[in-house]
Design an enzyme around this catalytic site. Structure first.
Site, PDB file in Angstrom:
ATOM      1  N   LYS A  53      63.494 112.378  40.028  1.00 37.54           N
ATOM      2  CA  LYS A  53      64.199 111.378  40.842  1.00 37.54           C
ATOM      3  C   LYS A  53      64.915 110.374  39.943  1.00 37.54           C
ATOM      4  CE  LYS A  53      61.087 112.172  44.664  1.00 37.54           C
ATOM      5  NZ  LYS A  53      59.870 111.847  45.409  1.00 37.54           N
ATOM      6  N   GLN A  97      55.614 107.239  46.110  1.00 35.68           N
ATOM      7  CA  GLN A  97      55.295 108.663  45.955  1.00 35.68           C
ATOM      8  C   GLN A  97      53.931 108.972  46.579  1.00 35.68           C
ATOM      9  OE1 GLN A  97      57.461 110.923  44.753  1.00 35.68           O
ATOM     10  NE2 GLN A  97      56.060 112.602  45.005  1.00 35.68           N
ATOM     11  N   ASP A 120      62.854 107.467  52.178  1.00 31.86           N
ATOM     12  CA  ASP A 120      62.089 108.680  52.501  1.00 31.86           C
ATOM     13  C   ASP A 120      62.142 108.989  53.993  1.00 31.86           C
ATOM     14  OD1 ASP A 120      60.814 110.274  50.594  1.00 31.86           O
ATOM     15  OD2 ASP A 120      59.307 108.742  50.164  1.00 31.86           O
TER      16      ASP A 120
HETATM   17  N1  GUN Z   1      55.252 113.775  47.877  1.00 32.87           N
HETATM   18  C1  GUN Z   1      55.660 115.033  48.125  1.00 32.87           C
HETATM   19  N2  GUN Z   1      56.861 115.022  48.737  1.00 32.87           N
HETATM   20  C2  GUN Z   1      57.221 113.737  48.870  1.00 32.87           C
HETATM   21  C3  GUN Z   1      58.359 113.081  49.400  1.00 32.87           C
HETATM   22  O1  GUN Z   1      59.312 113.694  49.902  1.00 32.87           O
HETATM   23  N3  GUN Z   1      58.353 111.726  49.336  1.00 32.87           N
HETATM   24  C4  GUN Z   1      57.329 111.019  48.810  1.00 32.87           C
HETATM   25  N4  GUN Z   1      57.411 109.703  48.804  1.00 32.87           N
HETATM   26  N5  GUN Z   1      56.250 111.599  48.302  1.00 32.87           N
HETATM   27  C5  GUN Z   1      56.207 112.944  48.334  1.00 32.87           C
END
Ligand code: GUN
Length: 286
Positions: A53, A97, A120
């Site tokens: 990211k 996350q 998200d």
């Molecule tokens: N953990 C696994 N996939 C995701 C996601 O799309 N967003 C977040 N914040 N955590 C994750």
């Protein structure tokens, strides 16, 4: 069957280069989109995702602010950090996350994020907006699935889409998005009876169950479009999806590989959400 393998990596690259231009336009208006990423603890998979990211932010010309906190951080400290970021006008997107350590209430933390910065799309306000067709931030993987279909020129309207899996992160939101695109949607899950009979009727299958090679070619109708959201490891530790690629490839008209299908789209759509959030917060018009 002359099967087309959908190249998610290529489509994601295209989206990111389009976003680069949008970021340049925003910068001309003195807005540099910024994403804050909070990672608690040392989950190796999460560390990889978070690094990807950060790299994507750099690539599209955005700022990233990284908060890597020890596993024993208290829930209050995370809530206070989210509050600080909510009030920081250099930060347009906030991503916590998941999964979080067990002593934290994930929902409580998601609820704390300003819905305008919830890139998200996990905040109940954004989930609610999606369900009644209002504008909002849409969660990245489901949005990536729709974008893959559209950019591969696969018609969604009127098609029977069978979604296998009902998670809050993928199954439910992707079903709502497909409905918004005028598909007929069936959601299947672990208690569905006669899954094969339902799958055989599908024009488009979205596999999001989290079980290695769960869907095989004999379950599908010839010419079906297969989108594999799964990220699993097979018995040899090799990355694979929820779909048995080999047997499904010979039946499908289009299919996504794992890796290189939906995965890269998630990050591209995260960047898209950050640019959208910055545009909305900055009052710019592109
Ligand atoms: N953990 C696994 N996939 C995701 C996601 O799309 N967003 C977040 N914040 N955590 C994750």
């Amino acid at each position: 069957m002359n099967t087309q393998i959908i190249d998610g990596k290529l489509i994601a690259e295209t989206i990111k280069s389009e976003l680069k231009n949008k970021v340049l336009t925003l910068k001309e208006q003195s807005i540099t989109p910024g994403l804050a990423v909070i990672l608690v603890g040392e989950n190796p998979a999460s560390q990889v995702y978070v690094n990807n990211k950060k790299k994507a932010c750099e690539y599209v010309g955005m700022k990233s602010f990284s908060y890597e906190l020890p596993a024993q951080t208290s829930e209050k400290e995370v809530l206070d950090l989210v509050e600080t970021l909510n009030n920081d006008n250099h930060v347009h997107g906030i991503l916590v996350q998941l999964p979080l350590p067990k002593h934290m209430d994930e929902q409580k933390i998601i609820l704390k994020i300003d819905p305008a910065k919830d890139v998200d799309g996990f905040h109940p306000q954004n989930v609610g907006a999606l369900s009644i067709g209002l504008e909002g931030l849409v969660s990245c993987t489901p949005a990536g699935v729709i974008e893959l279909l559209k950019r591969s020129e696969i018609e969604i309207a009127g098609k029977h889409c069978v979604v296998v899996g009902r998670s809050n992160i993928v199954g439910k939101p992707v079903s709502l998005l497909l409905l918004r695109e005028h598909a007929t949607v069936t959601i299947c899950h672990s208690r569905t009876k006669n899954l094969e009979t339902v799958l055989k009727q599908a024009d488009i299958v979205i596999a999001a169950v989290g079980i290695t090679k769960f869907i095989t070619g004999s379950m599908l109708k010839p010419g079906v479009v297969v989108i594999d959201v799964g990220i699993n490891r097979d018995e040899n530790g090799k990355l694979c999806g929820d779909v048995d690629f080999k047997s499904c490839q010979s039946v499908a008209s289009h299919i996504t590989p794992v890796p290189g299908g939906v995965g890269p789209m998630t990050i591209a759509m995260l960047m898209h959400n950050c640019v959208l959030a910055a545009t909305n917060q900055g009052g710019a018009s592109n």
